[in-house]
Design a protein around this motif. Structure first.
Motif, PDB file in Angstrom:
ATOM      1  N   ALA A   2       0.834  -1.200   0.000  1.00  0.00           N
ATOM      2  CA  ALA A   2       0.000   0.000   0.000  1.00  0.00           C
ATOM      3  C   ALA A   2       0.866   1.246   0.000  1.00  0.00           C
ATOM      4  CB  ALA A   2      -0.920  -0.004   1.214  1.00  0.00           C
ATOM      5  N   GLN A   3       0.430   2.244  -0.766  1.00  0.00           N
ATOM      6  CA  GLN A   3       1.131   3.516  -0.819  1.00  0.00           C
ATOM      7  C   GLN A   3       0.167   4.645  -0.498  1.00  0.00           C
ATOM      8  OE1 GLN A   3       4.037   4.246  -3.973  1.00  0.00           O
ATOM      9  NE2 GLN A   3       3.617   2.213  -4.792  1.00  0.00           N
ATOM     10  N   SER A   4       0.654   5.639   0.183  1.00  0.00           N
ATOM     11  CA  SER A   4      -0.154   6.830   0.462  1.00  0.00           C
ATOM     12  C   SER A   4       0.716   8.068   0.339  1.00  0.00           C
ATOM     13  CB  SER A   4      -0.766   6.754   1.861  1.00  0.00           C
ATOM     14  OG  SER A   4       0.235   6.751   2.854  1.00  0.00           O
ATOM     15  N   GLU A   5       0.083   9.160   0.000  1.00  0.00           N
ATOM     16  CA  GLU A   5       0.813  10.415  -0.201  1.00  0.00           C
ATOM     17  C   GLU A   5      -0.092  11.570   0.183  1.00  0.00           C
ATOM     18  OE1 GLU A   5       2.280  12.730  -4.148  1.00  0.00           O
ATOM     19  OE2 GLU A   5       3.102  10.712  -3.887  1.00  0.00           O
ATOM     20  N   GLY A   6       0.418  12.476   0.987  1.00  0.00           N
ATOM     21  CA  GLY A   6      -0.393  13.607   1.412  1.00  0.00           C
ATOM     22  C   GLY A   6       0.414  14.886   1.490  1.00  0.00           C
ATOM     23  N   THR A   7      -0.273  16.016   1.268  1.00  0.00           N
ATOM     24  CA  THR A   7       0.350  17.343   1.304  1.00  0.00           C
ATOM     25  C   THR A   7      -0.524  18.272   2.128  1.00  0.00           C
ATOM     26  OG1 THR A   7       1.346  17.043  -0.879  1.00  0.00           O
ATOM     27  CG2 THR A   7       1.170  19.297  -0.051  1.00  0.00           C
ATOM     28  N   ALA A   8       0.090  18.965   3.084  1.00  0.00           N
ATOM     29  CA  ALA A   8      -0.627  19.951   3.896  1.00  0.00           C
ATOM     30  C   ALA A   8      -0.022  21.327   3.660  1.00  0.00           C
ATOM     31  CB  ALA A   8      -0.546  19.582   5.371  1.00  0.00           C
ATOM     32  N   LEU A   9      -0.849  22.295   3.344  1.00  0.00           N
ATOM     33  CA  LEU A   9      -0.419  23.681   3.146  1.00  0.00           C
ATOM     34  C   LEU A   9      -0.962  24.530   4.288  1.00  0.00           C
ATOM     35  CD1 LEU A   9       0.684  26.131   1.503  1.00  0.00           C
ATOM     36  CD2 LEU A   9      -1.544  26.189   0.354  1.00  0.00           C
ATOM     37  N   ARG A  10      -0.051  25.227   4.973  1.00  0.00           N
ATOM     38  CA  ARG A  10      -0.455  26.171   6.017  1.00  0.00           C
ATOM     39  C   ARG A  10       0.047  27.551   5.632  1.00  0.00           C
ATOM     40  NH1 ARG A  10       1.260  26.387  12.361  1.00  0.00           N
ATOM     41  NH2 ARG A  10       3.247  25.645  11.501  1.00  0.00           N
ATOM     42  N   LEU A  11      -0.829  28.532   5.646  1.00  0.00           N
ATOM     43  CA  LEU A  11      -0.439  29.896   5.282  1.00  0.00           C
ATOM     44  C   LEU A  11      -1.079  30.896   6.228  1.00  0.00           C
ATOM     45  CD1 LEU A  11      -3.231  31.043   3.878  1.00  0.00           C
ATOM     46  CD2 LEU A  11      -2.347  29.890   1.849  1.00  0.00           C
ATOM     47  N   TRP A  12      -0.550  32.118   6.200  1.00  0.00           N
ATOM     48  CA  TRP A  12      -1.096  33.207   7.003  1.00  0.00           C
ATOM     49  C   TRP A  12      -1.420  34.377   6.070  1.00  0.00           C
ATOM     50  CZ3 TRP A  12       2.490  29.838   8.692  1.00  0.00           C
ATOM     51  CH2 TRP A  12       2.331  29.277   9.971  1.00  0.00           C
ATOM     52  N   LEU A  13      -2.686  34.744   5.991  1.00  0.00           N
ATOM     53  CA  LEU A  13      -3.137  35.877   5.187  1.00  0.00           C
ATOM     54  C   LEU A  13      -3.726  36.916   6.132  1.00  0.00           C
ATOM     55  CD1 LEU A  13      -3.566  36.958   2.281  1.00  0.00           C
ATOM     56  CD2 LEU A  13      -5.864  35.985   2.379  1.00  0.00           C
ATOM     57  N   ASP A  14      -3.147  38.120   6.141  1.00  0.00           N
ATOM     58  CA  ASP A  14      -3.544  39.163   7.096  1.00  0.00           C
ATOM     59  C   ASP A  14      -3.448  38.645   8.536  1.00  0.00           C
ATOM     60  OD1 ASP A  14      -4.123  40.888   4.968  1.00  0.00           O
ATOM     61  OD2 ASP A  14      -6.154  40.080   4.794  1.00  0.00           O
ATOM     62  N   GLY A  15      -2.457  37.790   8.773  1.00  0.00           N
ATOM     63  CA  GLY A  15      -2.230  37.248  10.105  1.00  0.00           C
ATOM     64  C   GLY A  15      -3.138  36.092  10.490  1.00  0.00           C
ATOM     65  N   ARG A  16      -4.075  35.733   9.619  1.00  0.00           N
ATOM     66  CA  ARG A  16      -5.020  34.656   9.921  1.00  0.00           C
ATOM     67  C   ARG A  16      -4.524  33.346   9.305  1.00  0.00           C
ATOM     68  NH1 ARG A  16     -10.068  37.055  11.328  1.00  0.00           N
ATOM     69  NH2 ARG A  16     -10.034  39.325  11.025  1.00  0.00           N
ATOM     70  N   PRO A  17      -4.434  32.279  10.100  1.00  0.00           N
ATOM     71  CA  PRO A  17      -3.921  31.007   9.569  1.00  0.00           C
ATOM     72  C   PRO A  17      -4.989  30.228   8.814  1.00  0.00           C
ATOM     73  CG  PRO A  17      -4.483  30.747  11.867  1.00  0.00           C
ATOM     74  CD  PRO A  17      -4.731  32.199  11.538  1.00  0.00           C
ATOM     75  N   GLY A  18      -4.537  29.529   7.773  1.00  0.00           N
ATOM     76  CA  GLY A  18      -5.419  28.640   7.021  1.00  0.00           C
ATOM     77  C   GLY A  18      -4.687  27.358   6.691  1.00  0.00           C
ATOM     78  N   LEU A  19      -5.343  26.227   6.846  1.00  0.00           N
ATOM     79  CA  LEU A  19      -4.725  24.927   6.611  1.00  0.00           C
ATOM     80  C   LEU A  19      -5.598  24.109   5.666  1.00  0.00           C
ATOM     81  CD1 LEU A  19      -2.613  22.696   7.338  1.00  0.00           C
ATOM     82  CD2 LEU A  19      -4.117  22.077   9.245  1.00  0.00           C
ATOM     83  N   ALA A  20      -4.996  23.609   4.584  1.00  0.00           N
ATOM     84  CA  ALA A  20      -5.715  22.764   3.629  1.00  0.00           C
ATOM     85  C   ALA A  20      -4.863  21.545   3.307  1.00  0.00           C
ATOM     86  CB  ALA A  20      -6.039  23.537   2.355  1.00  0.00           C
ATOM     87  N   VAL A  21      -5.517  20.419   3.045  1.00  0.00           N
ATOM     88  CA  VAL A  21      -4.831  19.143   2.839  1.00  0.00           C
ATOM     89  C   VAL A  21      -5.302  18.478   1.564  1.00  0.00           C
ATOM     90  CG1 VAL A  21      -4.421  16.848   3.803  1.00  0.00           C
ATOM     91  CG2 VAL A  21      -4.592  18.815   5.328  1.00  0.00           C
TER      92      VAL A  21
END
Length: 437
Positions: free
Chosen positions: A52-71
């Protein structure tokens, strides 16, 4: 070429660039890729092989000081992932940007992979050794080689990566004697090599101890937790040492720095390079480091991530880890080592005039409060230093913090249980209840 056609390495840089173009002040990409090859045995026979293989990417950013996380899992559309992170940031309150600056560094690979054929050979060897002694026992097991690659890239110039190869196995022997059902299980997690003969011997010893059923000792009696069962105690200790629990006022040790919190013979540390769970940096890019958390019973420090360390004015200890890909880093302890004492499990038993050995438990742990009441799934009564039989319908209750102050002995038989290395130990102050035969 679409972004989902780019190699994973190039996608990280692309995500950082797109986040900046969208107005993000800072951004971070965490990538994880794993390949596992489990081998399953059921009822003494090879059942199936998997890959079995798995692959994941998480992006964390700050826009106007507010954090956002998407996967994203598997192939990803970089622009869509950035847009999701930005949309989520609008729902959060502004916070301090927590990024580690650094350079590009690829750490040495950890561990060596083994072929599936070797996993099958190990599995057959363990089963044969157990059934040679107990032909009536049914054995199931799982043997696995997992190769996991981790990469962390951020807008502060940091680009860290390493590959970790871990071998693990789990063996369960089921013995049905009329209406009496017995299940004995054990496992290993190691680098480079698994030891089926050692694992089989541990199970055979427990099957031998369980030949006779006997009434449990009742009342406040000394309790010996084997290395396999002792992890329940240290999970509570780990929670009490968590800097985030200190900030929340949930840890009973919040104001105990420099003071005694356990018996003087207990020393607890974190060793990043020890055992099968070693890692060179945490999920925030801070290099991991050895930590002495409790020394001779005295509380030395709490472990923290960047945010918690800033709020406690202590700085990070390099313990910012993600519970999963879609979570923000939070304080996490790994490679927790309880300094062993001396003597084998049998040596510890010889210290008991009449006591209980707990080897497998049912139910959850104690939690941060330390209070617990567990059903003994597999346990033994010891009288005058010798195992006299297996106990059934038995419960043990008490408080972890109180028990660790009433330590009787620490064994020299340390084992890895998850990422905790612990020996067997005897404690007093616990209450044992059960049914008499």
């Amino acid at each position: 070429m679409g972004s989902h056609d780019l190699p994973q390495e190039a996608q990280a840089e692309q995500l950082i660039e797109l986040a900046k173009k969208a107005g993000a002040k800072a951004a971070e990409v965490y990538q994880s890729r794993s390949h596992t090859k489990p081998v399953f045995f059921e009822a003494n026979r090879l059942k199936q092989l998997e890959s079995a293989q798995s692959e994941g990417t998480a992006l964390r950013l700050w826009l106007d000081g507010r954090p956002g996380l998407a996967v994203a899992y598997g192939p990803l559309e970089a622009q869509a992932l950035v847009e999701r992170a930005i949309a989520l940031s609008s729902l959060n309150e502004p916070e301090t940007v927590e990024l580690t600056s650094g350079s590009t560094k690829s750490y040495p690979d950890l561990g060596e992979a083994v072929p599936v054929e070797q996993l099958v050979t190990w599995g057959k060897e363990a089963i044969a050794l157990i059934r040679d002694a107990h032909a009536e026992v049914l054995v199931s097991s799982e043997w696995e080689c997992e190769v996991e690659s981790t990469r962390l890239v951020n807008s502060e110039g940091l680009d860290y990566s390493y590959t970790d190869t871990t071998l693990s196995c789990y063996v369960a022997a089921e013995w049905v004697r009329g209406e009496d059902f017995l299940s004995v299980s054990d496992g290993q997690t190691q680098r480079d090599l698994l030891e089926p003969a050692v694992l089989a011997q541990q199970i055979l010893q427990r099957l031998d101890w369980a030949k006779e059923n006997i009434s449990p000792p009742i009342g406040r009696v000394p309790v010996l937790f084997t290395a396999k069962a002792a992890d329940m105690l240290w999970a509570t200790v780990s929670a009490a040492l968590n800097g985030k629990r200190v900030l929340e006022g949930a840890s009973p040790w919040s104001d105990r720095l420099g003071k005694a919190v356990t018996h003087r013979h207990i020393t607890v540390s974190q060793q990043p390079e020890a055992g099968p769970y070693s890692c060179p940096f945490d999920d925030e890019g801070t290099p991991t480091q050895p930590l002495t958390l409790i020394k001779n019973g005295i509380l030395q420090l709490f472990y923290t991530d960047r945010t918690t360390g800033r709020q406690l004015s202590s700085g990070t200890t390099g313990n910012g880890f993600r519970p999963d890909l879609g979570s923000y880093p939070t304080p996490g302890l790994y490679n927790m080592l309880v300094q062993p004492g001396i003597g084998t499990l049998s040596d510890l038993m010889q210290q008991l005039d009449d006591g209980l050995v707990v080897d497998q438990m049912l139910g959850g742990g104690a939690g941060i409060s330390g209070d617990f009441s567990i059903n003994v799934d597999l346990g033994y009564r010891v009288q005058r230093g010798q195992v006299v039989g297996r106990v059934k319908d038995t419960m043990v209750a008490g408080n972890v913090y109180a028990a660790l102050k009433q330590l009787v002995a620490l064994g020299g038989d340390g084992e890895w249980n998850g990422s905790c290395f612990t020996p067997s130990l005897i404690v007093e102050g616990l209450s044992v209840t059960g049914k008499s035969s």
